[in-house]
Design an enzyme around this catalytic site. Sequence first.
Site, PDB file in Angstrom:
ATOM      1  N   HIS A 212       0.800  -1.234   0.000  1.00 45.21           N
ATOM      2  CA  HIS A 212       0.000   0.000   0.000  1.00 45.21           C
ATOM      3  C   HIS A 212       0.832   1.283   0.000  1.00 45.21           C
ATOM      4  O   HIS A 212       0.278   2.377  -0.090  1.00 45.21           O
ATOM      5  CB  HIS A 212      -0.959   0.029   1.203  1.00 45.21           C
TER       6      HIS A 212
HETATM    7  C1  UD1 Z   1      -2.406   5.629   5.624  1.00 45.67           C
HETATM    8  C2  UD1 Z   1      -1.099   6.168   6.249  1.00 45.67           C
HETATM    9  C3  UD1 Z   1      -0.028   5.108   6.198  1.00 45.67           C
HETATM   10  C4  UD1 Z   1      -0.508   3.812   6.797  1.00 45.67           C
HETATM   11  C5  UD1 Z   1      -1.790   3.391   6.096  1.00 45.67           C
HETATM   12  C6  UD1 Z   1      -2.365   2.114   6.636  1.00 45.67           C
HETATM   13  C7  UD1 Z   1      -0.630   8.594   6.025  1.00 45.67           C
HETATM   14  C8  UD1 Z   1       0.172   9.589   5.290  1.00 45.67           C
HETATM   15  N1  UD1 Z   1      -0.607   7.335   5.520  1.00 45.67           N
HETATM   16  O1  UD1 Z   1      -2.143   5.383   4.253  1.00 45.67           O
HETATM   17  O2  UD1 Z   1       1.105   5.548   6.920  1.00 45.67           O
HETATM   18  O3  UD1 Z   1       0.491   2.832   6.649  1.00 45.67           O
HETATM   19  O4  UD1 Z   1      -2.761   4.439   6.278  1.00 45.67           O
HETATM   20  O5  UD1 Z   1      -3.455   1.695   5.845  1.00 45.67           O
HETATM   21  O6  UD1 Z   1      -1.243   8.925   7.008  1.00 45.67           O
HETATM   22  N2  UD1 Z   1      -9.535   4.842   1.552  1.00 45.67           N
HETATM   23  C9  UD1 Z   1     -10.669   4.074   1.595  1.00 45.67           C
HETATM   24  N3  UD1 Z   1     -11.242   3.828   2.805  1.00 45.67           N
HETATM   25  C10 UD1 Z   1     -10.738   4.330   3.953  1.00 45.67           C
HETATM   26  C11 UD1 Z   1      -9.585   5.138   3.888  1.00 45.67           C
HETATM   27  C12 UD1 Z   1      -8.991   5.362   2.698  1.00 45.67           C
HETATM   28  O7  UD1 Z   1     -11.165   3.591   0.587  1.00 45.67           O
HETATM   29  O8  UD1 Z   1     -11.298   4.071   5.038  1.00 45.67           O
HETATM   30  C13 UD1 Z   1      -8.901   5.085   0.238  1.00 45.67           C
HETATM   31  C14 UD1 Z   1      -9.178   6.476  -0.271  1.00 45.67           C
HETATM   32  O9  UD1 Z   1      -9.344   6.392  -1.624  1.00 45.67           O
HETATM   33  C15 UD1 Z   1      -7.900   7.211   0.039  1.00 45.67           C
HETATM   34  C16 UD1 Z   1      -6.849   6.128  -0.058  1.00 45.67           C
HETATM   35  O10 UD1 Z   1      -7.497   4.939   0.382  1.00 45.67           O
HETATM   36  O11 UD1 Z   1      -7.691   8.269  -0.822  1.00 45.67           O
HETATM   37  C17 UD1 Z   1      -5.648   6.384   0.805  1.00 45.67           C
HETATM   38  O12 UD1 Z   1      -6.031   6.634   2.150  1.00 45.67           O
HETATM   39  P1  UD1 Z   1      -5.119   7.528   3.132  1.00 45.67           P
HETATM   40  O13 UD1 Z   1      -5.669   7.505   4.501  1.00 45.67           O
HETATM   41  O14 UD1 Z   1      -4.853   8.836   2.501  1.00 45.67           O
HETATM   42  O15 UD1 Z   1      -3.729   6.809   3.096  1.00 45.67           O
HETATM   43  P2  UD1 Z   1      -3.337   5.267   3.216  1.00 45.67           P
HETATM   44  O16 UD1 Z   1      -2.746   4.864   1.913  1.00 45.67           O
HETATM   45  O17 UD1 Z   1      -4.427   4.417   3.772  1.00 45.67           O
END
Ligand code: UD1
Length: 385
Positions: A212
């Site tokens: 991820h």
């Molecule tokens: C975040 C953390 C990362 C951690 C990871 C664990 C930061 C910078 N990154 O990354 O350190 O290792 O979480 O998973 O804080 N999304 C969903 N459902 C959700 C949340 C997110 O579908 O509940 C999708 C959205 O499209 C979003 C993308 O995942 O844009 C990324 O989510 P985001 O929280 O920005 O970062 P992670 O890649 O999950």
Amino acid sequence: MRAVVVAGARPNFVKIAPLLHAWRRFRNDHVLLVHTGQHYTRELSEFFFRDLQIPRPDINLGVGSATHATQTAEVMKRFEPVLANFRPDVVVVVGDVNSTLACTLTAVKFGIRVAHVEAGLRSFDRSMPEEINRLLTDAISDFLFATEPSAVRNLRREGIPAHKIYFVGNIMVDALHKFLPRAQRSAVLHKLGLADDKHRRAKIDYAVLTLHRPANVDAPQTLTRILEAVARLGERLPVIFPVHPRTRKQITAAGLDSLLCARRASGRLRAAPSRGVWAVKPLSYLEFLHLMSQARLVLTDSGGVQEETTVLGVPCLTLRENTERPITLTQGTNRLVGTDPERIWKEGLAILEGRRVPRHWRRVPRLWDGKTAQRIVTILRAALR
Ligand code: UD1
């Protein structure tokens, strides 16, 4: 004593669970649980609260997904009134996600002390958003709780005074110890066709993949290289791949779905999966722990998984050039293999053929003993009462 405990994203939930359980003994303390809402889908949030027996958050800031700046700013804006109303003695943040930094900054500017659990880890790679979050959070926190000696050294090198640093061990290991017996009763292996109904043990060898990190999944070329290498390993044994939503989007955008085996809409595999890379939905904490504990091999770019495989004694290949958790290399089962397909394939094969047994098999780092949360609560209560 009044404390706010903050969690925002999936790996945070694993770390706050032992802390809240340890704090429950002190009935006169008022501990407010704040969920920032950075992760909000059932798979990434609700299922973790259920599995880890975390109470419902007192407050959910509901920030959701956005760019880094917007997400961080939104958490800060919504967290400030919570502090103004509750007036805690301390704010406890964990890990290295955007919510960690946002709440730290808000609390410090409000004149409230911050405790950072999992302080001092450094990849020395400032292109990682987490590295920036770690550096900034540690620079302004008051209690820095470190998981391994390298973290203590990093903090000292950055000029953090020794009296702020506490080597307490790894809080995720508390959760692992507590929940592993329960995880072993989970039906996940059966659901994935890896065990017969009655048997909780796998009947076939399999590998597990998680992916991820933006550096690995947001660049189509890198993602392709990794998935092609894993698909090659998948010709030797089934690879179970619970797909993070970020990764799911990027796989589809890069047109790489054909590298993954088809699955039924429910996410269940019909019979024992044959060879190939099997994409499934993100798993809950107990399911993933059980899956990981019986795997022949884990391939990952996650930080927490490197630590969990070390404790479980399962060989782990980390698909990154660096790790902020070097103790998993020197005392654990972890090996850095980067994203070069040939290297991934060779190292994976060496493990499958038994030619590479992790050097430090089942040697668990000091203070990764299931008592970290207790140590943290004791230190905070003594310092703040
Ligand atoms: C975040 C953390 C990362 C951690 C990871 C664990 C930061 C910078 N990154 O990354 O350190 O290792 O979480 O998973 O804080 N999304 C969903 N459902 C959700 C949340 C997110 O579908 O509940 C999708 C959205 O499209 C979003 C993308 O995942 O844009 C990324 O989510 P985001 O929280 O920005 O970062 P992670 O890649 O999950």
